[in-house]
Structure formats: structure tokens, C-alpha cells
Write a protein that holds these residues in place. Sequence first.
Motif, mmCIF file in Angstrom:
data_model
loop_
_atom_site.group_PDB
_atom_site.id
_atom_site.type_symbol
_atom_site.label_atom_id
_atom_site.label_comp_id
_atom_site.label_asym_id
_atom_site.label_seq_id
_atom_site.Cartn_x
_atom_site.Cartn_y
_atom_site.Cartn_z
ATOM 1 N N ILE A 12 69.521 44.877 82.764
ATOM 2 C CA ILE A 12 69.536 45.758 81.531
ATOM 3 C C ILE A 12 69.564 44.579 80.319
ATOM 4 O O ILE A 12 69.662 45.116 79.117
ATOM 5 C CB ILE A 12 70.574 46.766 81.293
ATOM 6 N N GLY A 13 69.462 43.495 80.496
ATOM 7 C CA GLY A 13 69.326 42.458 79.304
ATOM 8 C C GLY A 13 70.932 42.289 79.081
ATOM 9 O O GLY A 13 71.750 42.319 79.691
ATOM 10 N N LEU A 14 71.199 41.721 77.861
ATOM 11 C CA LEU A 14 72.262 41.269 77.403
ATOM 12 C C LEU A 14 72.819 42.582 76.635
ATOM 13 O O LEU A 14 72.996 42.614 75.332
ATOM 14 C CB LEU A 14 72.507 40.058 76.427
ATOM 15 N N HIS A 15 73.158 43.600 77.108
ATOM 16 C CA HIS A 15 73.717 45.030 76.711
ATOM 17 C C HIS A 15 75.002 45.297 77.432
ATOM 18 O O HIS A 15 75.040 45.103 78.699
ATOM 19 C CB HIS A 15 72.652 46.209 76.795
ATOM 20 N N ALA A 16 75.907 45.981 76.717
ATOM 21 C CA ALA A 16 77.185 46.394 77.543
ATOM 22 C C ALA A 16 77.831 45.499 78.245
ATOM 23 O O ALA A 16 78.258 44.320 77.653
ATOM 24 C CB ALA A 16 76.759 47.692 78.466
ATOM 25 N N ARG A 17 77.931 45.827 79.486
ATOM 26 C CA ARG A 17 78.706 44.701 80.237
ATOM 27 C C ARG A 17 78.415 43.534 80.678
ATOM 28 O O ARG A 17 79.100 42.590 80.115
ATOM 29 C CB ARG A 17 78.800 45.493 81.859
ATOM 30 N N PRO A 18 76.803 43.260 80.661
ATOM 31 C CA PRO A 18 76.579 41.691 80.765
ATOM 32 C C PRO A 18 76.839 40.871 79.476
ATOM 33 O O PRO A 18 77.147 40.032 79.462
ATOM 34 C CB PRO A 18 75.051 41.929 81.135
ATOM 35 N N SER A 36 69.528 32.408 70.726
ATOM 36 C CA SER A 36 68.291 32.636 70.007
ATOM 37 C C SER A 36 67.169 33.006 71.090
ATOM 38 O O SER A 36 67.396 32.476 72.159
ATOM 39 C CB SER A 36 68.050 31.785 68.943
ATOM 40 N N LYS A 37 65.953 33.664 70.457
ATOM 41 C CA LYS A 37 64.930 33.591 71.299
ATOM 42 C C LYS A 37 63.669 33.700 70.284
ATOM 43 O O LYS A 37 63.906 34.087 69.048
ATOM 44 C CB LYS A 37 64.967 34.816 72.159
ATOM 45 N N VAL A 43 72.106 33.686 66.700
ATOM 46 C CA VAL A 43 73.099 34.439 66.207
ATOM 47 C C VAL A 43 74.432 34.014 66.789
ATOM 48 O O VAL A 43 74.311 33.239 68.047
ATOM 49 C CB VAL A 43 72.913 35.953 66.426
ATOM 50 N N ASP A 44 75.564 34.110 66.500
ATOM 51 C CA ASP A 44 76.784 33.712 67.000
ATOM 52 C C ASP A 44 77.010 34.411 68.269
ATOM 53 O O ASP A 44 77.324 35.663 68.421
ATOM 54 C CB ASP A 44 77.996 34.170 66.031
ATOM 55 N N ALA A 45 77.017 33.715 69.476
ATOM 56 C CA ALA A 45 77.158 34.154 70.810
ATOM 57 C C ALA A 45 78.824 34.555 70.925
ATOM 58 O O ALA A 45 78.895 35.035 71.887
ATOM 59 C CB ALA A 45 76.696 33.151 71.752
ATOM 60 N N ARG A 46 79.792 34.289 70.027
ATOM 61 C CA ARG A 46 80.936 34.971 70.272
ATOM 62 C C ARG A 46 81.098 36.286 69.732
ATOM 63 O O ARG A 46 82.187 37.016 69.884
ATOM 64 C CB ARG A 46 81.916 33.868 69.501
ATOM 65 N N SER A 47 80.009 36.953 69.038
ATOM 66 C CA SER A 47 80.023 38.208 68.606
ATOM 67 C C SER A 47 79.370 38.987 69.529
ATOM 68 O O SER A 47 78.143 39.144 69.677
ATOM 69 C CB SER A 47 79.503 38.072 67.151
ATOM 70 N N LEU A 48 79.952 40.005 70.163
ATOM 71 C CA LEU A 48 79.531 40.978 70.965
ATOM 72 C C LEU A 48 78.228 41.854 69.991
ATOM 73 O O LEU A 48 77.201 42.031 70.741
ATOM 74 C CB LEU A 48 80.604 42.139 71.576
ATOM 75 N N LEU A 49 78.761 42.359 68.944
ATOM 76 C CA LEU A 49 77.731 43.052 68.190
ATOM 77 C C LEU A 49 76.485 42.391 67.850
ATOM 78 O O LEU A 49 75.362 42.800 67.891
ATOM 79 C CB LEU A 49 78.310 43.534 66.811
ATOM 80 N N GLU A 50 76.571 41.019 67.570
ATOM 81 C CA GLU A 50 75.339 40.329 67.321
ATOM 82 C C GLU A 50 74.380 39.935 68.670
ATOM 83 O O GLU A 50 73.277 40.250 68.536
ATOM 84 C CB GLU A 50 75.660 38.944 66.738
ATOM 85 N N VAL A 51 75.140 39.778 69.715
ATOM 86 C CA VAL A 51 74.425 39.707 70.876
ATOM 87 C C VAL A 51 73.718 40.995 71.100
ATOM 88 O O VAL A 51 72.436 40.980 71.770
ATOM 89 C CB VAL A 51 75.462 38.967 72.032
ATOM 90 N N MET A 52 74.265 41.999 71.165
ATOM 91 C CA MET A 52 73.959 43.270 71.591
ATOM 92 C C MET A 52 72.582 43.673 70.761
ATOM 93 O O MET A 52 71.655 44.356 71.175
ATOM 94 C CB MET A 52 74.839 44.496 71.638
ATOM 95 N N THR A 53 72.798 43.606 69.560
ATOM 96 C CA THR A 53 71.739 43.889 68.622
ATOM 97 C C THR A 53 70.321 43.066 68.630
ATOM 98 O O THR A 53 69.740 43.351 67.921
ATOM 99 C CB THR A 53 72.152 43.993 67.148
ATOM 100 N N GLU A 54 70.418 41.824 69.211
ATOM 101 C CA GLU A 54 69.342 40.888 69.216
ATOM 102 C C GLU A 54 68.162 41.317 70.050
ATOM 103 O O GLU A 54 67.204 40.572 70.286
ATOM 104 C CB GLU A 54 69.484 39.592 69.363
ATOM 105 N N HIS A 57 66.599 40.866 76.256
ATOM 106 C CA HIS A 57 66.432 41.582 77.486
ATOM 107 C C HIS A 57 65.858 40.913 78.694
ATOM 108 O O HIS A 57 65.990 39.911 78.639
ATOM 109 C CB HIS A 57 64.823 42.484 77.284
ATOM 110 N N PHE A 58 65.875 41.677 79.825
ATOM 111 C CA PHE A 58 65.638 41.007 81.358
ATOM 112 C C PHE A 58 64.542 40.232 81.061
ATOM 113 O O PHE A 58 63.481 40.406 80.669
ATOM 114 C CB PHE A 58 65.736 42.002 82.170
#
Length: 97
Positions: A12-18, A36-37, A43-54, A57-58
Motif C-alpha cells: 500500500i506504499g507508505l500509508h498507515a502502518r508502513p 523525496s521522489k 519532506v521531513d521523514a520524521r513527520s507521519l503526516l508529511e510522509v503519508m501525503t507525499e 506508492h508501491f
Amino acid sequence: MPVRNAIVQAAIGLHARPAALFVRAVHDTGLPVTISKDGRPGVDARSLLEVMTEDFHFGCMVELAVSPDAVPDRYSPDDVEKALDGLRALLESARSR
């Protein structure tokens, strides 16, 4: 700047649990890691919100980086390299699924 490329293996990419597992691992390093991609700013990899909104994907290639200017004095260059290797391994392993 220390950099590692990784391919996201979570179905599921970097969403939710991963994403939560990855962000927790970044926090555990104590380093200011960016992710980044597609040549976009990281983005700050320490921020769950920033990681999930970027939309990491798999199968997408991501870049993990640490700015040398932002590394706390207690870390050696080898510490930074090992931390990035561990984060890359997490993204490319079954643990992030």
C-alpha cells in the motif's frame, strides 16, 4: 550529503502502518532525514503526516538524505551511513508491508 535510494516494497506504499513503522525508525536514528521522489524537494521523514501525503506508492523510487549541516555532533559519518542503510533496508523489506 549522505543519500540512499530505495524502492518502496509495502503493497500500500507508505500509508498507515508502513508509514508509521518507517517514521518510528527515522525517529530512532535521531537524525534529520528527508525523503523525496521524482526530483521533488524532500519532506521531513520524521513527520507521519508529511510522509503519508507525499504518495510514496508501491514500487516507487525514493531518495533518503541527511544534510551534513544538520547532523548532531555526536554522530560520526559512519553512524549516518549506517542509519541510512537501515532505513533503506526497512523500505525494501517485508517489515514495511
